[in-house]
Design a protein around this motif. Structure first.
Motif, short mmCIF file in Angstrom:
data_model
loop_
_atom_site.label_atom_id
_atom_site.label_comp_id
_atom_site.label_asym_id
_atom_site.label_seq_id
_atom_site.Cartn_x
_atom_site.Cartn_y
_atom_site.Cartn_z
N GLU A 520 -26.44 50.30 -67.16
CA GLU A 520 -27.27 50.21 -68.37
C GLU A 520 -27.47 51.59 -68.98
O GLU A 520 -27.43 51.75 -70.20
CB GLU A 520 -28.62 49.59 -68.01
N LEU A 521 -27.66 52.61 -68.11
CA LEU A 521 -27.92 53.97 -68.59
C LEU A 521 -26.63 54.72 -68.90
O LEU A 521 -26.63 55.64 -69.71
CB LEU A 521 -28.72 54.74 -67.53
N ASP A 522 -25.56 54.33 -68.23
CA ASP A 522 -24.27 55.04 -68.39
C ASP A 522 -23.15 54.00 -68.37
O ASP A 522 -22.51 53.77 -67.32
CB ASP A 522 -24.10 56.05 -67.25
N PRO A 523 -22.87 53.34 -69.50
CA PRO A 523 -21.90 52.24 -69.55
C PRO A 523 -20.49 52.63 -69.10
O PRO A 523 -19.67 51.75 -68.78
CB PRO A 523 -21.91 51.83 -71.03
N GLU A 524 -20.16 53.90 -69.07
CA GLU A 524 -18.82 54.34 -68.69
C GLU A 524 -18.77 54.84 -67.25
O GLU A 524 -17.76 55.40 -66.82
CB GLU A 524 -18.35 55.46 -69.63
N ASN A 525 -19.86 54.63 -66.49
CA ASN A 525 -19.90 55.15 -65.12
C ASN A 525 -18.86 54.45 -64.25
O ASN A 525 -18.93 53.24 -64.01
CB ASN A 525 -21.31 54.96 -64.54
N GLU A 526 -17.90 55.22 -63.78
CA GLU A 526 -16.74 54.65 -63.07
C GLU A 526 -17.14 53.98 -61.77
O GLU A 526 -16.68 52.87 -61.45
CB GLU A 526 -15.72 55.76 -62.79
N GLY A 527 -18.02 54.61 -60.98
CA GLY A 527 -18.44 54.02 -59.71
C GLY A 527 -19.15 52.71 -59.91
O GLY A 527 -18.89 51.72 -59.19
N ALA A 528 -20.08 52.69 -60.86
CA ALA A 528 -20.82 51.45 -61.12
C ALA A 528 -19.88 50.35 -61.60
O ALA A 528 -19.99 49.17 -61.17
CB ALA A 528 -21.91 51.72 -62.15
N LEU A 529 -18.94 50.67 -62.48
CA LEU A 529 -18.00 49.66 -63.00
C LEU A 529 -17.15 49.07 -61.87
O LEU A 529 -16.94 47.84 -61.81
CB LEU A 529 -17.10 50.30 -64.06
N GLN A 530 -16.67 49.89 -60.96
CA GLN A 530 -15.83 49.40 -59.88
C GLN A 530 -16.58 48.47 -58.94
O GLN A 530 -16.10 47.40 -58.58
CB GLN A 530 -15.26 50.59 -59.09
N ILE A 531 -17.80 48.91 -58.55
CA ILE A 531 -18.56 48.09 -57.60
C ILE A 531 -19.02 46.80 -58.24
O ILE A 531 -18.95 45.71 -57.62
CB ILE A 531 -19.75 48.91 -57.04
N ILE A 532 -19.48 46.85 -59.47
CA ILE A 532 -19.92 45.63 -60.16
C ILE A 532 -18.75 44.67 -60.35
O ILE A 532 -18.88 43.44 -60.16
CB ILE A 532 -20.60 45.98 -61.49
N ASP A 533 -17.59 45.22 -60.69
CA ASP A 533 -16.40 44.36 -60.85
C ASP A 533 -16.05 43.68 -59.52
O ASP A 533 -15.73 42.48 -59.48
CB ASP A 533 -15.23 45.20 -61.35
#
Length: 547
Positions: A520-533
């Motif tokens: 939510e705070l950093d839509p391009e955050n690579e770590g968050a995107l990978q884990i959420i995916d």
């Protein structure tokens, strides 16, 4: 870099205290041109005229009195004392050199010597001349010490019994009451003086000065305007008006009046020195330094050395400033040293990156004025902003020993250790911040960073309790300030990794609230995107925004 610790008003007042001035030491000397120059504060011109006349009449006791009076008015007490002593030698029956010598002794806080000289002058006063009596009283009023003011009070009441409408006595009584802290009675007496003589400049001047002291600037200006109306060419009132508007915060108006004062004194060096010192007080350091350095080709004084040193240091020229102050300290008597003298020398050493020497000077300043421990806080902040973290920590450590630190001071103190990579010391100060300021997450945030640094492979997850405090502190807020969002993201990212890594890893359910906040705070955050995916593919639902 601007020094914030020095109170410029206090310094200006300390450097140019109200002396006996126009109401005291006013003997009739038969040298009207010299007296007029002195009344206009053209002391350089007065001394020039005195020397010319002494060349033709080297044993004239009245000229030595005027020489002493001129030096006295400029705080040059040693020179004044020498002149009065010579005058006493050549005029054993002339009381005014004894009065002048007594006035110097008062400034030296030597009551016995003052009384001896004043008693000698009294013995010569066979006719109860009130002018002599008022001169003695004013000499005693050069100090606010009780033994001096009591002696002055006794004499002034004798004068009142002899001449109840003596305007000089009214002014002296006003000075007496002011020394005793009774400002209302002081003002009454100054006003009585101008009632007796509506053209009495000193009465208006004193009344105006008192109003300024009481921070009643408009009322003070009214009295000064009355003096200007009596004599538009009376230079001292423009100086007073300049200082009034300086204290009232109207710097340009203050400079205009002070400049007019200098112009009216016809380029008198002593007046110019006062003006450039005034420019220092208004923080116009460059103009003050340039002017004083130009004058120094013709004359030099301790006050000039002091202010040239101060200005140079304010302009970040520490070698030059230290040079001036070295010359100043080599000549000044210890009793005339101000706390700010040590303070500025310390600042010079600080600018030269010699922190141990700087601390030694600041300690001298505080020993001379124990109320100034905040020096360390301001200097610590300056050192920190210059990335001198070791020096900053030393200053704050000294401040913490005896001062009342505010949040900003604790924060800079802790950060000084942190950025100097002295993490154990930093953690101890951040712990104090946690304890003292429970409404902020800052102490916990930095303790978390330190713990993470000490546990780089997250074997023990030492930072977890601290980042939990940061998370809990910020997530409960309805609207997290923009500047704190990065701290919330930092805590969410750490806690997300922690919960995801438990039980062998890939723990989606407990970690997803944190990763959702990171995204939510950093839509391009690579770590968050990978884990959420990854967690989506596992069938987990991502928490809605704001949950």
């Amino acid at each position: 870099m601007k020094i914030k610790v020095l109170n410029k008003l206090a310094f200006f007042a300390a450097m140019f205290v109200l002396l006996i001035g126009q109401s005291g030491l006013r003997a009739q000397t038969s040298f009207p041109s010299i007296e007029k120059a002195m009344d206009q504060e053209e002391y350089g011109q007065a001394l020039k005229l005195i020397e010319e006349k002494l060349a033709a009449d080297p044993k004239n006791e009245r000229l030595y009195y005027l020489r002493g009076k001129s030096y006295f008015a400029q705080d040059a007490f040693a020179n004044a004392k020498a002149a009065f002593s010579t005058g006493k030698k050549y005029g054993a029956r002339y009381p005014w050199n004894f009065i002048g010598a007594g006035a110097v002794a008062v400034k030296e806080n030597n009551f016995a010597e003052a009384k001896e000289n004043f008693d000698k002058a009294t013995e010569m006063n066979k006719t109860n001349d009130t002018e002599i009596m008022i001169g003695i009283a004013n000499g005693y009023l050069g100090s606010t010490d009780r033994q001096f003011t009591d002696a002055a009070e006794k004499i002034l009441y004798q004068v009142k019994s002899l001449d109840k409408d003596n305007k000089f006595a009214y002014v002296a009584l006003g000075d007496l009451y002011l020394a005793q802290g009774v400002k209302e009675l002081a003002l009454d007496n100054y006003e009585n003086a101008v009632k007796v003589d509506p053209n009495f400049l000193t009465g208006y001047l004193r009344a105006g000065q008192l109003q300024v002291k009481m921070e009643k600037y408009n009322e003070g200006a009214d009295y000064f305007r009355k003096a200007m109306k009596v004599d538009p060419n009376y230079a001292p009132v423009y100086k007073e008006m300049g200082e009034l508007w300086y204290k009232a915060g109207k710097l340009e108006t203050a400079k205009e009046n002070y400049k007019k004062y200098v112009e009216m004194t016809k380029g008198d060096l002593s007046a110019e020195i006062r003006y450039y010192n005034f420019l220092f007080a208004t923080s116009d350091y460059e103009s003050a330094l340039k002017g004083l350095e130009a004058i120094s080709k013709d004359t030099i004084s301790l006050v000039m050395l002091r202010v040239m040193g101060y200005c140079s240091i304010e302009l970040n020229q520490p070698e030059k400033g230290k040079g001036y102050l070295d010359k100043y300290f080599a000549q000044v008597k210890p009793k005339y040293i101000l706390a700010s003298d040590y303070e500025y020398m310390g600042k010079a050493y600080q600018q030269l990156k010699e922190d141990d020497k700087a601390l030694a000077e600041f300690e001298k300043a505080i020993a001379l004025d124990p109320t100034r421990v905040e020096i360390y806080g301001n200097l610590g902040e300056s050192a920190f902003k210059n990335k001198d973290y070791e020096g900053a920590a030393k200053f704050y450590a000294k401040f913490a020993e005896s001062g009342d630190l505010k949040f900003k001071d604790w924060f800079y103190y802790a950060n000084s250790y942190y950025y100097d990579k002295k993490y154990e010391d930093a953690d101890a100060i951040y712990a104090k911040i946690e304890e003292k300021y429970t409404n902020t997450h800052i102490g916990s945030l930095f303790r978390g960073r330190i713990a993470a640094t000490n546990d780089p492979d997250n074997k023990e997850w030492l930072a977890k309790p601290f980042y939990e405090k940061v998370w809990n502190s910020l997530i409960e807020k309805e609207n997290v300030p923009e500047r704190e969002l990065k701290d919330l993201k930092e805590a969410a990212q750490y806690l997300g990794f922690y919960y995801y890594s438990q039980n062998g890893g890939e723990q989606c359910e407990p970690s997803l609230p944190y990763w959702a906040k990171v995204l939510e705070l950093d839509p391009e955050n690579e770590g968050a995107l990978q884990i959420i995916d990854f967690c989506k593919k596992k069938g987990f639902t991502i928490p809605a925004k704001g949950q």
